[in-house]
Design a protein around this motif. Structure first.
Motif, mmCIF file in Angstrom:
data_model
loop_
_atom_site.group_PDB
_atom_site.id
_atom_site.type_symbol
_atom_site.label_atom_id
_atom_site.label_comp_id
_atom_site.label_asym_id
_atom_site.label_seq_id
_atom_site.Cartn_x
_atom_site.Cartn_y
_atom_site.Cartn_z
ATOM 1 N N VAL A 1 0.817 -1.210 0.000
ATOM 2 C CA VAL A 1 0.000 0.000 0.000
ATOM 3 C C VAL A 1 0.854 1.266 0.000
ATOM 4 O O VAL A 1 0.468 2.315 -0.544
ATOM 5 C CB VAL A 1 -0.982 -0.007 1.195
ATOM 6 C CG1 VAL A 1 -0.219 0.065 2.515
ATOM 7 C CG2 VAL A 1 -1.968 1.143 1.082
ATOM 8 N N SER A 2 2.053 1.163 0.568
ATOM 9 C CA SER A 2 2.915 2.360 0.635
ATOM 10 C C SER A 2 3.435 2.767 -0.729
ATOM 11 O O SER A 2 3.828 3.926 -0.926
ATOM 12 C CB SER A 2 4.084 2.091 1.584
ATOM 13 O OG SER A 2 4.857 0.992 1.112
ATOM 14 N N ALA A 3 3.426 1.814 -1.690
ATOM 15 C CA ALA A 3 3.945 2.126 -3.020
ATOM 16 C C ALA A 3 2.833 2.459 -4.007
ATOM 17 O O ALA A 3 3.114 2.730 -5.178
ATOM 18 C CB ALA A 3 4.768 0.948 -3.544
ATOM 19 N N LEU A 4 1.586 2.433 -3.556
ATOM 20 C CA LEU A 4 0.445 2.709 -4.433
ATOM 21 C C LEU A 4 -0.423 3.798 -3.836
ATOM 22 O O LEU A 4 -0.506 3.949 -2.610
ATOM 23 C CB LEU A 4 -0.405 1.437 -4.636
ATOM 24 C CG LEU A 4 0.239 0.245 -5.350
ATOM 25 C CD1 LEU A 4 -0.702 -0.943 -5.316
ATOM 26 C CD2 LEU A 4 0.599 0.603 -6.789
ATOM 27 N N THR A 5 -1.087 4.523 -4.724
ATOM 28 C CA THR A 5 -2.096 5.465 -4.222
ATOM 29 C C THR A 5 -3.314 4.672 -3.797
ATOM 30 O O THR A 5 -3.522 3.531 -4.238
ATOM 31 C CB THR A 5 -2.489 6.465 -5.316
ATOM 32 O OG1 THR A 5 -3.089 5.759 -6.406
ATOM 33 C CG2 THR A 5 -1.269 7.241 -5.812
ATOM 34 N N ALA B 1 -7.010 0.373 -4.458
ATOM 35 C CA ALA B 1 -8.402 -0.053 -4.267
ATOM 36 C C ALA B 1 -9.018 -0.520 -5.583
ATOM 37 O O ALA B 1 -9.772 -1.505 -5.630
ATOM 38 C CB ALA B 1 -9.209 1.083 -3.665
ATOM 39 N N SER B 2 -8.701 0.193 -6.635
ATOM 40 C CA SER B 2 -9.240 -0.194 -7.958
ATOM 41 C C SER B 2 -8.742 -1.579 -8.368
ATOM 42 O O SER B 2 -9.489 -2.397 -8.921
ATOM 43 C CB SER B 2 -8.840 0.839 -9.019
ATOM 44 O OG SER B 2 -9.375 2.111 -8.704
ATOM 45 N N TRP B 3 -7.471 -1.857 -8.071
ATOM 46 C CA TRP B 3 -6.926 -3.184 -8.429
ATOM 47 C C TRP B 3 -7.603 -4.297 -7.631
ATOM 48 O O TRP B 3 -7.975 -5.332 -8.186
ATOM 49 C CB TRP B 3 -5.416 -3.186 -8.182
ATOM 50 C CG TRP B 3 -4.811 -4.543 -8.451
ATOM 51 C CD1 TRP B 3 -4.540 -5.102 -9.648
ATOM 52 C CD2 TRP B 3 -4.409 -5.494 -7.458
ATOM 53 N NE1 TRP B 3 -4.003 -6.347 -9.486
ATOM 54 C CE2 TRP B 3 -3.900 -6.610 -8.143
ATOM 55 C CE3 TRP B 3 -4.420 -5.479 -6.061
ATOM 56 C CZ2 TRP B 3 -3.421 -7.730 -7.471
ATOM 57 C CZ3 TRP B 3 -3.931 -6.593 -5.408
ATOM 58 C CH2 TRP B 3 -3.438 -7.707 -6.106
ATOM 59 N N GLY C 1 7.651 2.418 -11.324
ATOM 60 C CA GLY C 1 7.987 3.810 -11.029
ATOM 61 C C GLY C 1 7.816 4.193 -9.581
ATOM 62 O O GLY C 1 8.365 5.215 -9.146
ATOM 63 N N SER C 2 7.040 3.431 -8.796
ATOM 64 C CA SER C 2 6.821 3.813 -7.387
ATOM 65 C C SER C 2 7.253 2.718 -6.417
ATOM 66 O O SER C 2 7.509 3.014 -5.240
ATOM 67 C CB SER C 2 5.327 4.134 -7.140
ATOM 68 O OG SER C 2 4.527 3.013 -7.467
ATOM 69 N N GLY C 3 7.342 1.513 -6.894
ATOM 70 C CA GLY C 3 7.697 0.423 -5.994
ATOM 71 C C GLY C 3 9.188 0.210 -5.895
ATOM 72 O O GLY C 3 9.941 0.504 -6.827
ATOM 73 N N GLY C 4 9.615 -0.325 -4.782
ATOM 74 C CA GLY C 4 11.008 -0.642 -4.586
ATOM 75 C C GLY C 4 11.258 -2.127 -4.780
ATOM 76 O O GLY C 4 10.373 -2.900 -5.180
ATOM 77 N N PHE C 5 12.481 -2.519 -4.463
ATOM 78 C CA PHE C 5 12.852 -3.920 -4.651
ATOM 79 C C PHE C 5 11.966 -4.854 -3.824
ATOM 80 O O PHE C 5 11.548 -5.913 -4.285
ATOM 81 C CB PHE C 5 14.325 -4.118 -4.276
ATOM 82 C CG PHE C 5 14.767 -5.541 -4.396
ATOM 83 C CD1 PHE C 5 15.102 -6.090 -5.629
ATOM 84 C CD2 PHE C 5 14.828 -6.363 -3.273
ATOM 85 C CE1 PHE C 5 15.499 -7.406 -5.734
ATOM 86 C CE2 PHE C 5 15.219 -7.684 -3.378
ATOM 87 C CZ PHE C 5 15.561 -8.214 -4.616
#
Length: 458
Positions: A41-45, A50-52, A104-108
């Motif tokens: 959740v920290s890497a997504l809006t 929620a949409s996913w 673009g927003s997630g890490g390893f």
């Protein structure tokens, strides 16, 4: 031969039924999607995550609802399988969208977690979706191809290695699903073949039962209609042999009449035996039960067979309890059992041999009637053949033994109808023992016994 189109339909029916039965596993996607959302959740809006999750839930529910509707409407299994394939591919693409959303927003850590989740779901789907290969391949490739693409596009050596492993992992699972699917196909084909064969055997068995019943009914009909003219032959030949209405003239005529009478009696015995077997086989024989003294019946039958034994120079011995032994049975049919077994034993015993009739109580409180001879005996295979109606164990062209091969069949069937048990013990060259076990009549059999012995004259 197997009807190939029908077998294919049966296989598709089984595949559709198994996929429908295992569709409950698709509900786990909802739980896994919620846990995954919480983990990344920290890497997504909020709106994206929620949409996913809602998309995953919607796809699962649409799969469930569509299959339920198709099944209830009786849609063909082929269309149901296609619906399963479409739904599974959609679910796979939904999982494949997770790493794309992290771009673009997630890490390893988030990408690794997404790979871990997709690996688990695709591996778990192997058991539930491999019943229909297109469904599993759609799910597998829909989930892994986007994941591998995202890994490879990251550019770093570690991600490229992970992307390559994902592709290798997908190839291995694809090969596994192909092999597993082929085995399932072969198994289903074999089951379909076995079902077809079972139906054919069941039909053939029913036809054989019907044919056997018609056979015995025909024999009973013929035997019944042969009785009347044969009785006339016997009666008229008896009048002629006794010259009741006057002299016949030439002395030979009397001999001829006696020969006709003897042959007629033998033929009538054979006809009656055939009729008895036919009645037993068709279930039309009725018994009149009463309390009968088994020892008295045995003594009467032995006395009647004594002359037969004496003419063949066979010693006929009988060992009986001195007190009455009561059993519940039809006296006519009990005599028929005894006469058949004793005459059979005498017939197959050579000169100077012996036949022994014995009545005794066994360890279960039943009465055991044993008719033993010192005759030619028979092998275990011949014992089985002996109970087949009209099978003669001797060669009628070279042996003196007469009969039509039904006495043992009748004896065993009549014993069973009396609630008893029949057994035949024999060995080549050592004689044969027929054992008839009958339940004792409670309260009528005496406990004190003294054995006596009767020997027929030789």
């Amino acid at each position: 031969m197997i009807n190939r189109p029908v077998s294919r339909v049966l296989i598709e029916d089984r595949q559709a039924a198994e996929l429908c039965r295992r569709r409950v596993t698709s509900l786990t996607n909802i739980v896994i999607a919620i846990v995954s959302y919480v983990a990344v959740v920290s890497a997504l809006t909020f709106s994206t995550g929620a949409s996913w999750v809602l998309a995953v839930v919607a796809i699962v529910m649409m799969r469930w609802i569509s299959i339920t509707v198709l099944v209830r409407r009786g849609v063909s299994s082929k269309l149901q399988l296609q619906a399963h394939a479409v739904g599974a591919t959609a679910s796979g693409l939904a999982w494949g969208a997770l790493p794309a959303l992290l771009w673009g927003s997630g890490g390893f850590v988030e990408f690794a977690f997404a790979g871990f989740v997709i690996a688990g779901t695709t591996a778990g789907g192997l058991s539930s979706l491999s019943w229909y290969r297109p469904a599993y391949l759609g799910y597998l490739l829909g989930a892994t191809i986007p994941l591998a693409a995202v890994y490879l596009l990251q550019g770093s050596v570690l991600f490229v290695a992970m992307g390559g492993l994902v592709l290798f992992y997908a190839a291995v699972l694809t090969a596994t699903s192909v092999s597993f699917g082929q085995q399932l196909q072969e198994t289903l084909q074999l089951q379909s073949t076995l079902e077809d064969e079972r139906e054919e055997l069941s039909s053939a068995r029913a036809d054989l039962r019907l044919a056997a019943r018609h056979k015995w009914q025909t024999l009973a009909y013929l035997s019944h209609h042969l009785r009347t003219p044969m009785n006339a032959v016997i009666g008229f030949s008896d009048l002629m042999a006794s010259e009741s209405l006057g002299k016949l003239g030439h002395p030979k005529y009397r001999d001829y009449a006696e020969g006709i009478q003897f042959s007629g009696v033998e033929a009538l015995r054979a006809i009656n035996a055939i009729l008895d077997v036919a009645e037993i086989e068709t279930g039309t024989m009725t018994l009149s039960f009463s309390d009968e003294d088994l020892c008295a019946l045995v003594a009467e039958c032995v006395a009647e067979q004594s002359s037969n034994a004496a003419s063949r120079k066979v010693a006929l011995r009988c060992t009986l309890p001195d007190a009455p032994v009561f059993v519940r049975g039809d006296p006519k049919r009990l005599r028929q059992i005894l006469d058949g077994l004793i005459s059979n034993a005498i017939r197959f015993t050579p000169k100077t041999g012996s036949v022994t009739v014995n009545v005794s109580a066994d360890d279960k409180g039943w009465w055991a009637l044993r008719v033993s001879d010192t005759g030619i005996g028979m092998s275990e295979e011949k014992i089985k053949e002996a109970f087949i109606p009209f099978v003669r164990l001797d060669n009628p062209l070279t042996q003196e033994f007469n009969g039509i091969g039904v006495s043992l069949t009748i004896a065993r069937r009549l014993t069973t109808l009396h609630g008893g048990e029949f057994r035949l013990d024999s060995d080549i060259g050592r004689g044969t023992t027929a054992v008839v076990r009958l339940p004792a009549r409670v309260g009528r059999s005496a406990s004190k016994r003294r054995e006596i012995e009767m020997v027929s004259p030789t």
